[in-house]
Design a protein around this motif. Structure first.
Motif, PDB file in Angstrom:
ATOM      1  N   LEU A 168       0.933  -1.157   0.034  1.00 40.56           N
ATOM      2  CA  LEU A 168      -0.086   0.049   0.273  1.00 40.56           C
ATOM      3  C   LEU A 168       0.836   1.137  -0.101  1.00 40.56           C
ATOM      4  N   SER A 169       0.217   2.236  -0.381  1.00 42.05           N
ATOM      5  CA  SER A 169       1.083   3.672  -0.424  1.00 42.05           C
ATOM      6  C   SER A 169       0.109   4.760   0.112  1.00 42.05           C
ATOM      7  N   GLY A 170       0.773   5.643   0.864  1.00 42.80           N
ATOM      8  CA  GLY A 170       0.236   6.925   1.309  1.00 42.80           C
ATOM      9  C   GLY A 170       0.960   7.368   2.558  1.00 42.80           C
ATOM     10  N   GLU A 171       0.232   8.038   3.365  1.00 39.47           N
ATOM     11  CA  GLU A 171       0.817   8.723   4.460  1.00 39.47           C
ATOM     12  C   GLU A 171      -0.187   8.279   5.599  1.00 39.47           C
ATOM     13  N   ASP A 172       0.655   8.220   6.763  1.00 41.86           N
ATOM     14  CA  ASP A 172      -0.010   7.719   8.113  1.00 41.86           C
ATOM     15  C   ASP A 172      -0.457   6.361   7.826  1.00 41.86           C
ATOM     16  N   LEU A 173       0.280   5.263   7.350  1.00 41.33           N
ATOM     17  CA  LEU A 173      -0.195   4.047   7.435  1.00 41.33           C
ATOM     18  C   LEU A 173       0.150   3.297   8.531  1.00 41.33           C
ATOM     19  N   ARG A 174      -0.527   2.367   8.975  1.00 44.13           N
ATOM     20  CA  ARG A 174      -0.407   1.593  10.373  1.00 44.13           C
ATOM     21  C   ARG A 174       0.213   0.294   9.885  1.00 44.13           C
ATOM     22  N   LEU A 175       1.417   0.011  10.338  1.00 45.77           N
ATOM     23  CA  LEU A 175       2.107  -1.115  10.471  1.00 45.77           C
ATOM     24  C   LEU A 175       1.770  -1.746  11.693  1.00 45.77           C
ATOM     25  N   ILE A 176       0.709  -2.870  11.797  1.00 47.48           N
ATOM     26  CA  ILE A 176       0.537  -3.589  13.166  1.00 47.48           C
ATOM     27  C   ILE A 176       0.694  -4.859  12.990  1.00 47.48           C
ATOM     28  N   TYR A 177       1.343  -5.654  14.154  1.00 47.87           N
ATOM     29  CA  TYR A 177       1.315  -7.071  14.302  1.00 47.87           C
ATOM     30  C   TYR A 177       0.544  -7.475  15.363  1.00 47.87           C
ATOM     31  N   TYR A 178      -0.251  -8.405  14.806  1.00 45.47           N
ATOM     32  CA  TYR A 178      -1.462  -9.125  15.853  1.00 45.47           C
ATOM     33  C   TYR A 178      -0.678 -10.558  16.400  1.00 45.47           C
ATOM     34  N   VAL A 179      -0.871 -10.692  17.732  1.00 41.73           N
ATOM     35  CA  VAL A 179      -0.436 -11.958  18.114  1.00 41.73           C
ATOM     36  C   VAL A 179      -1.439 -12.753  18.766  1.00 41.73           C
ATOM     37  N   TYR A 180      -1.791 -13.981  18.364  1.00 45.94           N
ATOM     38  CA  TYR A 180      -2.537 -14.735  18.587  1.00 45.94           C
ATOM     39  C   TYR A 180      -1.998 -16.049  19.655  1.00 45.94           C
ATOM     40  N   GLU A 181      -2.626 -16.400  20.733  1.00 49.27           N
ATOM     41  CA  GLU A 181      -2.324 -17.601  20.971  1.00 49.27           C
ATOM     42  C   GLU A 181      -3.172 -18.968  20.367  1.00 49.27           C
ATOM     43  N   GLY A 182      -2.591 -19.523  19.406  1.00 43.98           N
ATOM     44  CA  GLY A 182      -3.064 -20.475  18.706  1.00 43.98           C
ATOM     45  C   GLY A 182      -3.775 -19.932  17.379  1.00 43.98           C
ATOM     46  N   ASP A 183      -5.128 -20.327  17.074  1.00 49.70           N
ATOM     47  CA  ASP A 183      -5.366 -19.960  15.578  1.00 49.70           C
ATOM     48  C   ASP A 183      -5.848 -18.429  15.474  1.00 49.70           C
ATOM     49  N   THR A 184      -5.838 -17.865  14.354  1.00 46.62           N
ATOM     50  CA  THR A 184      -6.226 -16.484  14.188  1.00 46.62           C
ATOM     51  C   THR A 184      -7.433 -16.419  13.418  1.00 46.62           C
ATOM     52  N   PRO A 185      -8.249 -15.535  13.402  1.00 52.22           N
ATOM     53  CA  PRO A 185      -9.642 -15.143  12.753  1.00 52.22           C
ATOM     54  C   PRO A 185      -9.261 -15.091  11.603  1.00 52.22           C
ATOM     55  N   SER A 186     -10.348 -14.825  10.704  1.00 51.73           N
ATOM     56  CA  SER A 186     -10.135 -14.683   9.148  1.00 51.73           C
ATOM     57  C   SER A 186      -9.623 -12.902   8.799  1.00 51.73           C
ATOM     58  N   GLU A 187     -10.115 -12.360   9.861  1.00 53.56           N
ATOM     59  CA  GLU A 187      -9.832 -10.772   9.820  1.00 53.56           C
ATOM     60  C   GLU A 187      -9.177 -10.381  11.160  1.00 53.56           C
ATOM     61  N   PRO A 188      -8.129 -10.173  11.423  1.00 53.87           N
ATOM     62  CA  PRO A 188      -7.574 -10.132  12.746  1.00 53.87           C
ATOM     63  C   PRO A 188      -8.073  -8.486  13.096  1.00 53.87           C
ATOM     64  N   SER A 189      -7.831  -8.240  14.320  1.00 55.90           N
ATOM     65  CA  SER A 189      -8.372  -6.972  14.934  1.00 55.90           C
ATOM     66  C   SER A 189      -7.565  -6.554  16.282  1.00 55.90           C
TER      67      SER A 189
END
Length: 355
Positions: free
Chosen positions: A315-336
């Motif tokens: 993606l390109s643009g300003e003020d983009l969020r680079l985020i790392y989601y940590v889950y214990e076990g499986d992850t949902p289809s859309e992390p949050s």
């Protein structure tokens, strides 16, 4: 030949002289020592294998005596093998402690109970210090095991010293006296005194449960996973600083670190995304997202893990969020941020030609 003489001959035959000198041939295990031994076995089985950490009240009721009574009781049993007696001026023993001078080797059962609690409180820090010096993990399992081991060691001299004491002065648990006291003292008292005693009993039980829970039941607040996003400084060290403000087409090198303080081995899944976020209003809404990387690992309690990776923006643009989601076990289809167990994020700019 009497039974005692037979025991003495057997001791002289099978025990070395240096051992038989200190160990009496007519060793008898008192009832209270049997009770303490049985309690140690049952308490360890319940606390270590049977009762789950969610069983708050049962663990507290079992654990409180193990920590705050049994260690001191064993110590007092070693130091004072005789019951409360008095020595007359002619040197003979009296059956009551109210005449003559006090025999320093004896204690009344009330004093034993009081000193057992006080001694246990004094011994626990020493057990904790020994655990630290040995280098063991300071957790509930180690505390229960170490305390039980110390108590078991103390039972041996307690039995020996009690057996060496003459039967007329040897300490025993006055169960008959307690029953008589209950019949004559409690059940025949006036209603007002009965209410006061009942209130005191409830207060004591509540205190026991509360303190026992605090000491024996693991504190859930101590179980957590730490996640950090790191960069490499000029000295080659990983630091949580100097994050890139912009990521060009060549990408950026970052390092993710996980550290587990959970109570058991845990499987982790990490999903990193670059997101366009609408921050208008009171909440942040993700309007566009692109997966940067996905990582998996398994960590034992106290173990840490690092993974260096390259962030290549889609993606390109300003003020983009680079985020790392940590889950214990499986992850949902859309992390949050709401569903993730832990997360860490930074804000970056991505020039148009970096897509």
């Amino acid at each position: 030949m009497s039974k005692q003489s037979a025991n003495e001959n057997r001791a002289e035959q099978y025990l070395p002289t240096t051992v038989s000198k200190y160990f009496p041939s007519n060793i008898e295990i008192p009832g209270d020592i049997y009770a303490v031994t049985a309690y140690l076995i049952v308490a360890n089985l319940l606390l270590l294998y049977v009762l789950p950490t969610t069983a708050v009240v049962p663990r507290a009721l079992v654990g409180f005596p193990l920590l705050f009574f049994i260690p001191g009781y064993v110590l007092i049993a070693v130091l004072f093998p005789a019951r409360e007696t008095a020595v007359r001026l002619d040197g003979s023993r009296a059956t009551s402690g109210r005449s003559g001078r006090r025999d320093r080797r004896g204690l009344a059962w009330r004093e034993r109970l009081a000193l057992s609690f006080g001694s246990s409180v004094a011994l626990l820090p020493l057990v904790g210090l020994a655990i630290s010096l040995i280098g063991l993990d300071y957790d509930g399992t180690t505390i229960v095991t170490a305390t039980s081991f110390v108590c078991a060691l103390g039972l041996v001299p307690a039995v020996v010293y009690r057996s060496r004491e003459p039967p007329t002065t040897r300490f025993y648990v006055p169960v008959d006296s307690w029953i008589a006291t209950l019949k004559n003292g409690i059940f025949k008292q006036d209603r007002r005194s009965a209410v006061v005693n009942a209130a005191i009993a409830v207060l004591v039980v509540t205190t026991v449960v509360g303190v026992g829970y605090a000491m024996v039941v693991p504190n859930n607040a101590e179980s957590f996973t730490s996640v950090s996003l790191l960069t490499t400084n000029d000295q080659g060290e990983l630091v949580a600083a100097d994050y890139p403000e912009a990521i060009n087409e060549s990408g950026a090198e970052l390092t993710l670190e996980l550290e587990s303080a959970e109570e058991s081995t845990t499987d982790y899944t990490v999903v990193a995304e670059l997101q366009r976020v609408d921050t208008a209003g009171t909440s942040a809404t993700v309007t566009e997202r692109a997966t940067v990387t996905r990582m998996e690992t398994q960590l034992a309690p106290g173990e840490s893990w690092t993974r260096q990776h390259t962030v290549e923006p889609e993606l390109s643009g300003e003020d983009l969020r680079l985020i790392y989601y940590v889950y214990e076990g499986d992850t949902p289809s859309e992390p949050s941020t709401e569903s993730a167990d832990e997360y860490v994020a930074i804000w970056v700019d991505v020039p148009q030609d970096s897509e």
